[in-house]
Enzyme design. Structure first.
Site, PDB file in Angstrom:
ATOM      1  N   ARG A 197      -0.838   7.846 -10.059  1.00  0.00           N
ATOM      2  CA  ARG A 197      -2.033   7.051  -9.754  1.00  0.00           C
ATOM      3  C   ARG A 197      -2.952   7.759  -8.764  1.00  0.00           C
ATOM      4  O   ARG A 197      -4.144   7.981  -9.031  1.00  0.00           O
ATOM      5  CB  ARG A 197      -1.605   5.702  -9.179  1.00  0.00           C
ATOM      6  CG  ARG A 197      -2.689   4.962  -8.404  1.00  0.00           C
ATOM      7  CD  ARG A 197      -2.045   3.937  -7.477  1.00  0.00           C
ATOM      8  NE  ARG A 197      -3.021   3.185  -6.699  1.00  0.00           N
ATOM      9  CZ  ARG A 197      -3.388   3.503  -5.464  1.00  0.00           C
ATOM     10  NH1 ARG A 197      -2.915   4.595  -4.872  1.00  0.00           N
ATOM     11  NH2 ARG A 197      -4.263   2.749  -4.813  1.00  0.00           N
ATOM     12  N   GLU A 220     -18.151 -10.008  -3.458  1.00  0.00           N
ATOM     13  CA  GLU A 220     -19.127 -11.028  -3.859  1.00  0.00           C
ATOM     14  C   GLU A 220     -19.919 -11.559  -2.663  1.00  0.00           C
ATOM     15  O   GLU A 220     -21.005 -12.129  -2.835  1.00  0.00           O
ATOM     16  CB  GLU A 220     -18.414 -12.185  -4.568  1.00  0.00           C
ATOM     17  CG  GLU A 220     -17.825 -11.828  -5.920  1.00  0.00           C
ATOM     18  CD  GLU A 220     -16.445 -11.177  -5.832  1.00  0.00           C
ATOM     19  OE1 GLU A 220     -15.855 -10.907  -6.896  1.00  0.00           O
ATOM     20  OE2 GLU A 220     -15.964 -10.954  -4.699  1.00  0.00           O
ATOM     21  N   GLU A 241      -9.831   1.105  -7.649  1.00  0.00           N
ATOM     22  CA  GLU A 241      -8.505   1.041  -8.279  1.00  0.00           C
ATOM     23  C   GLU A 241      -8.190  -0.436  -8.422  1.00  0.00           C
ATOM     24  O   GLU A 241      -7.615  -1.054  -7.540  1.00  0.00           O
ATOM     25  CB  GLU A 241      -7.474   1.777  -7.422  1.00  0.00           C
ATOM     26  CG  GLU A 241      -6.185   2.104  -8.183  1.00  0.00           C
ATOM     27  CD  GLU A 241      -5.217   0.944  -8.238  1.00  0.00           C
ATOM     28  OE1 GLU A 241      -5.446   0.000  -9.044  1.00  0.00           O
ATOM     29  OE2 GLU A 241      -4.244   0.971  -7.469  1.00  0.00           O
ATOM     30  N   GLU A 256      -4.082  -9.820 -12.217  1.00  0.00           N
ATOM     31  CA  GLU A 256      -4.722  -9.924 -10.899  1.00  0.00           C
ATOM     32  C   GLU A 256      -6.221 -10.195 -11.012  1.00  0.00           C
ATOM     33  O   GLU A 256      -6.855 -10.588 -10.036  1.00  0.00           O
ATOM     34  CB  GLU A 256      -4.497  -8.686 -10.023  1.00  0.00           C
ATOM     35  CG  GLU A 256      -3.047  -8.427  -9.685  1.00  0.00           C
ATOM     36  CD  GLU A 256      -2.880  -7.235  -8.755  1.00  0.00           C
ATOM     37  OE1 GLU A 256      -3.831  -6.885  -8.028  1.00  0.00           O
ATOM     38  OE2 GLU A 256      -1.789  -6.650  -8.766  1.00  0.00           O
ATOM     39  N   HIS A 291       0.827  -1.210   0.000  1.00  0.00           N
ATOM     40  CA  HIS A 291       0.000   0.000   0.000  1.00  0.00           C
ATOM     41  C   HIS A 291       0.864   1.265   0.000  1.00  0.00           C
ATOM     42  O   HIS A 291       0.486   2.281  -0.601  1.00  0.00           O
ATOM     43  CB  HIS A 291      -0.950  -0.018   1.191  1.00  0.00           C
ATOM     44  CG  HIS A 291      -2.098  -0.958   1.003  1.00  0.00           C
ATOM     45  ND1 HIS A 291      -3.156  -0.691   0.169  1.00  0.00           N
ATOM     46  CD2 HIS A 291      -2.329  -2.189   1.531  1.00  0.00           C
ATOM     47  CE1 HIS A 291      -4.006  -1.714   0.197  1.00  0.00           C
ATOM     48  NE2 HIS A 291      -3.523  -2.630   1.006  1.00  0.00           N
ATOM     49  N   GLY A 296     -12.629  -2.640  -2.989  1.00  0.00           N
ATOM     50  CA  GLY A 296     -11.214  -2.876  -2.701  1.00  0.00           C
ATOM     51  C   GLY A 296     -10.579  -1.627  -2.146  1.00  0.00           C
ATOM     52  O   GLY A 296      -9.599  -1.114  -2.695  1.00  0.00           O
ATOM     53  N   ASP A 316       2.810   6.446  -5.370  1.00  0.00           N
ATOM     54  CA  ASP A 316       2.647   6.638  -6.807  1.00  0.00           C
ATOM     55  C   ASP A 316       1.728   7.841  -7.009  1.00  0.00           C
ATOM     56  O   ASP A 316       0.494   7.730  -7.000  1.00  0.00           O
ATOM     57  CB  ASP A 316       2.043   5.375  -7.429  1.00  0.00           C
ATOM     58  CG  ASP A 316       1.887   5.476  -8.946  1.00  0.00           C
ATOM     59  OD1 ASP A 316       2.016   6.598  -9.482  1.00  0.00           O
ATOM     60  OD2 ASP A 316       1.629   4.432  -9.575  1.00  0.00           O
ATOM     61  N   HIS A 320       3.780   2.893 -10.538  1.00  0.00           N
ATOM     62  CA  HIS A 320       4.186   1.619  -9.936  1.00  0.00           C
ATOM     63  C   HIS A 320       3.834   0.443 -10.843  1.00  0.00           C
ATOM     64  O   HIS A 320       4.363  -0.654 -10.668  1.00  0.00           O
ATOM     65  CB  HIS A 320       3.548   1.443  -8.553  1.00  0.00           C
ATOM     66  CG  HIS A 320       2.112   1.011  -8.583  1.00  0.00           C
ATOM     67  ND1 HIS A 320       1.073   1.872  -8.882  1.00  0.00           N
ATOM     68  CD2 HIS A 320       1.531  -0.201  -8.370  1.00  0.00           C
ATOM     69  CE1 HIS A 320      -0.075   1.214  -8.836  1.00  0.00           C
ATOM     70  NE2 HIS A 320       0.169  -0.041  -8.530  1.00  0.00           N
TER      71      HIS A 320
END
Length: 390
Positions: A42, A120, A135, A144, A33, A68, A39, A307
């Site tokens: 971002r 989910e 993100e 991923e 993190h 997330g 970054d 990154h």
């Protein structure tokens, strides 16, 4: 026109990345993190998108879902800089506890609710949300495989006229010349302290081709215009559509080069147009925003490094190309079932050698050839129809 001297494996090549779905969420520790938060390209792109959309009134009294959330930075940006109603921050990993603590520490717990769950499996305190922000991007965009989770949230909770940020993404590929790196990784074995280690060239090439290289690519190593491999309207794309990505790509070098592989990167757009329709592949990425885009997050080699860096897919041979050549590839990215990884297959149409008979037949005759042909024609005209008897 291969330069690799026989240290090669056949095309196509397959490259497999990351196959541990069980440990995915816990792999994001504070070190991970910190890298992402440092970054600035971002993080500030998201902050800029949040502020510009808020200025346009697109967050006013809205319920926002952050899929997330990690340490909760995006959720706190929304709570701090917009007039939203509330933010639901969902995080499956252990950092959910950190996010909850940070939200309270920053005095934003009256707006932000942290939910420790996979999206989910989550139960939200709202039937619908107005904005989904996430993100989710990985190396070469889809590594991923987090995007399916965002699409699940979109299909289940996003209101009919809801907003998704980012809402467009594009993957690009270009030719790359990393011949010096190739010599260091492969050709090196041909002379090791006056010993010949050439038998190791082939396994060294195998290792190089087997896994992509994540690296900041100097712009001068790019030797073609970028080609659009895939583009997504994230309001419409389905999980099935992103499970297998394919494209036939053709490149013409912008200069003479030694082709060693393909370079991959992505761009993401935060567009204020809620009714964004199906998008076509953009010819090339840009570091500037266009008229219909509030914020562009670019990971192109010509922009400030992120990154994510760039992804290099090595070819098993090196090819000497000129600006007159054209090379063609079939590229496929296919998600591996049960894993957060893609199998990347690159099938290159073999170049014809200039010295081959086929090339010689089609080649334009040079001045010497034309002169000899003219002399031969002249001699034939002066030659008598029958040979004299001696």
């Amino acid at each position: 026109r291969k330069l690799s001297g026989g240290c090669a494996t056949p095309v196509p090549t397959a490259q497999k990345i990351m196959s541990d779905p069980e440990g995915y969420f816990e792999s994001y520790n504070l070190t991970s993190h910190r890298v992402m938060l440092k970054d600035k390209v971002r993080t500030l792109a998201y902050l800029d998108a949040i502020k510009s959309h808020s200025a346009a009134g697109l967050f006013k009294d809205k319920v926002v879902l952050d899929v997330g959330t990690g340490t909760g930075v995006l959720a706190m940006f929304v709570a701090k800089y917009t007039d939203c109603k509330r933010v639901l921050a969902v995080e499956a990993g252990a950092t959910a506890a950190y996010a909850e603590k940070l939200v309270k520490y920053n005095g934003l717990d009256h707006k932000v609710t942290v939910i420790h769950s996979k999206i989910e499996d989550a139960t939200l305190p709202e039937d619908k949300v107005d904005v989904i922000m996430s993100e989710w991007m990985g190396f070469y965009l889809v590594h991923e495989s987090m995007l399916p989770s965002v699409l699940y949230a979109r299909d289940k909770w996003l209101a009919e006229d809801g907003l998704l940020l980012p809402n467009k993404a594009t993957i690009y590929l270009s030719l790359i010349d990393r011949y010096q790196e190739y010599e260091d990784k492969v050709t090196f074995w041909r002379d090791v302290y006056d010993l010949d280690f050439t038998p190791l060239c082939e396994p060294a090439t195998d290792e190089l081709v087997a896994s992509p290289e994540i690296v900041v690519v100097p712009p001068e190593q790019i030797c073609s215009e970028p080609a659009c491999f895939a583009t997504f309207n994230l309001l419409e794309v389905t999980v099935e559509q992103i499970s297998t990505l394919q494209a036939q790509l053709s490149f013409t070098p912008t200069r003479d080069c030694c082709l060693t592989g393909l370079c991959c990167w992505f761009d993401c757009w935060f567009d204020q147009s809620i009714n964004l329709k199906a998008t076509s592949c953009t010819a090339s990425s840009s570091s500037t925003n266009n008229a219909n885009t509030n914020t562009l997050l670019s990971t192109a080699p010509t922009t400030t490094p992120t990154h994510w860096q760039q992804t290099v897919f090595w070819l098993p041979d090196v090819y000497e190309l000129t600006a007159k050549d054209t090379v063609e590839f079939k590229v496929e990215m296919k998600v591996k079932e049960g894993a957060r990884s893609y199998l990347v297959t690159i099938d290159m149409k073999e170049l014809e050698d200039e010295d081959s008979p086929e090339m010689q037949e089609d080649a334009e005759p040079d001045a010497k050839t034309l002169l000899l042909a003219a002399l031969e024609k002249t001699c034939a005209a002066d030659k008598p129809e029958t040979e004299p008897t001696v």
